[in-house]
Write an enzyme that holds these catalytic residues in place. Sequence first.
Site, PDB file in Angstrom:
ATOM      1  N   CYS A   1       0.803  -1.218   0.000  1.00 36.87           N
ATOM      2  CA  CYS A   1       0.000   0.000   0.000  1.00 36.87           C
ATOM      3  C   CYS A   1       0.835   1.265   0.000  1.00 36.87           C
ATOM      4  O   CYS A   1       0.287   2.364  -0.136  1.00 36.87           O
ATOM      5  CB  CYS A   1      -0.942  -0.013   1.204  1.00 36.87           C
ATOM      6  SG  CYS A   1      -2.246  -1.252   1.056  1.00 36.87           S
TER       7      CYS A   1
ATOM      8  N   LYS B   1       0.384   3.459  -3.132  1.00 36.96           N
ATOM      9  CA  LYS B   1      -0.825   4.222  -3.433  1.00 36.96           C
ATOM     10  C   LYS B   1      -0.480   5.590  -4.017  1.00 36.96           C
ATOM     11  O   LYS B   1       0.541   6.181  -3.671  1.00 36.96           O
ATOM     12  CB  LYS B   1      -1.646   4.431  -2.153  1.00 36.96           C
ATOM     13  CG  LYS B   1      -2.499   3.246  -1.741  1.00 36.96           C
ATOM     14  CD  LYS B   1      -3.419   3.635  -0.594  1.00 36.96           C
ATOM     15  CE  LYS B   1      -4.399   2.527  -0.270  1.00 36.96           C
ATOM     16  NZ  LYS B   1      -5.342   2.934   0.800  1.00 36.96           N
TER      17      LYS B   1
ATOM     18  N   GLY C   1     -11.904 -14.005 -12.006  1.00 39.41           N
ATOM     19  CA  GLY C   1     -11.143 -12.770 -11.936  1.00 39.41           C
ATOM     20  C   GLY C   1     -10.684 -12.310 -13.305  1.00 39.41           C
ATOM     21  O   GLY C   1     -11.242 -12.695 -14.338  1.00 39.41           O
ATOM     22  N   HIS C   2      -9.616 -11.512 -13.304  1.00 44.33           N
ATOM     23  CA  HIS C   2      -9.103 -10.933 -14.543  1.00 44.33           C
ATOM     24  C   HIS C   2      -7.586 -10.843 -14.454  1.00 44.33           C
ATOM     25  O   HIS C   2      -7.031 -10.598 -13.377  1.00 44.33           O
ATOM     26  CB  HIS C   2      -9.703  -9.541 -14.761  1.00 44.33           C
ATOM     27  CG  HIS C   2      -9.295  -8.902 -16.050  1.00 44.33           C
ATOM     28  ND1 HIS C   2      -9.668  -9.386 -17.278  1.00 44.33           N
ATOM     29  CD2 HIS C   2      -8.515  -7.818 -16.299  1.00 44.33           C
ATOM     30  CE1 HIS C   2      -9.161  -8.632 -18.224  1.00 44.33           C
ATOM     31  NE2 HIS C   2      -8.443  -7.675 -17.662  1.00 44.33           N
ATOM     32  N   SER C   3      -6.911 -11.033 -15.589  1.00 42.78           N
ATOM     33  CA  SER C   3      -5.451 -10.967 -15.612  1.00 42.78           C
ATOM     34  C   SER C   3      -4.993 -10.186 -16.840  1.00 42.78           C
ATOM     35  O   SER C   3      -5.670 -10.175 -17.876  1.00 42.78           O
ATOM     36  CB  SER C   3      -4.841 -12.372 -15.629  1.00 42.78           C
ATOM     37  OG  SER C   3      -5.217 -13.066 -16.802  1.00 42.78           O
TER      38      SER C   3
ATOM     39  N   ASP D   1     -10.136   1.326   7.990  1.00 45.19           N
ATOM     40  CA  ASP D   1      -8.937   0.513   8.186  1.00 45.19           C
ATOM     41  C   ASP D   1      -7.709   1.374   7.922  1.00 45.19           C
ATOM     42  O   ASP D   1      -7.759   2.396   7.242  1.00 45.19           O
ATOM     43  CB  ASP D   1      -8.940  -0.774   7.360  1.00 45.19           C
ATOM     44  CG  ASP D   1      -8.915  -0.572   5.863  1.00 45.19           C
ATOM     45  OD1 ASP D   1      -9.090   0.560   5.394  1.00 45.19           O
ATOM     46  OD2 ASP D   1      -8.713  -1.572   5.147  1.00 45.19           O
TER      47      ASP D   1
END
Length: 350
Positions: A35, A38, A159-161, A244
Amino acid sequence: MRARSAWPSLKAMTSLDLAQERTYRLTQYAHGGGCACKIPPGELESVVAGLAGSQQAAAEDLLVGLDDGDDAAAVRISADTAVVSTADFFTPVVDHAYDWGRIAAANALSDVYAMGARPVVAVNLLSWPREVLPFELAKEVLRGGADIGRQAGCPVAGGHSVDDPEPKYGMAVTGTCAPESLLRNDAGRAGLPLSLTKPLGIGVLNSRHKATGEVFDEAVATMTTLNAGAAADAVAAGITCATDVTGFGLLGHLFKMVRASGVSAIVDSAAVPYLDGAREALRDGYVSGGTRRNLDWIRPHTDLSAVSEQESLLLADAQTSGGLLVAGEVPGAPVVGELVPQAEHLITVR
């Protein structure tokens, strides 16, 4: 717990032997990690500015949208059910493929828990440099994500790739909850204590890992721990405000909470828990650019005069799959501050 200098034992490798996996340090195939990659919060807010109103007008039942940068979107589909939706993915935060998959999945699920919802289905998001890294490693990443989904009772269904110069992995997750049980970042009110459900220091330890290869068991365990129990405890206690703590650090996510809620906060720096080795990693200079940008972003709104620059950096440390920051008391979680009436500074650190 002390760092391990050797590679963790791989108990369940499927089609890649240990000697081969050791030749690939996944964190070296990306410009940053977790993260901490970001987009800086100030830049992100300028990009989405002006979109919130149009989104709200298009959906009367949109309960949480772009207005306050909450953890996920929420829309009412019936009188007693809201659907919560999020997507989260990032570059490798650790070198071990299976652990990276677990961490990224736990982090994506955390957005749903942070809204007080239960995840019901997830789909994978995978970017892979197919001519650079073997697909056996990608398989290990996906296996890690699937195992966390199983632990959460959330099916990972497709999902997707894409072929990408940098490896990236995460999930899009859908959850449900009662509309009145939503945990929002704009529902804080003066007089509430602030509880933090995981220790800080993940960012500086991950930066050290990327630079040196040292493995920190406690950090991995923390990042792969689901926020399900903390969220359930918060909802059961009638709490309505939470978020979070991930890439914007404790101070960054607290800033978004108090700004959205129209209050201020006092942080007791001595009460904030840290992972073993975090202060040593900070002392040795393992601070990400994301952490420094976080501190620059909140500094104009925060009174940091009572703490050192080093302590300020730890409080702004970019976390990956961190804990929940809850406006209320959560069993077993330390109270690290309180919300107060809005003052000159939105946050005061003591």
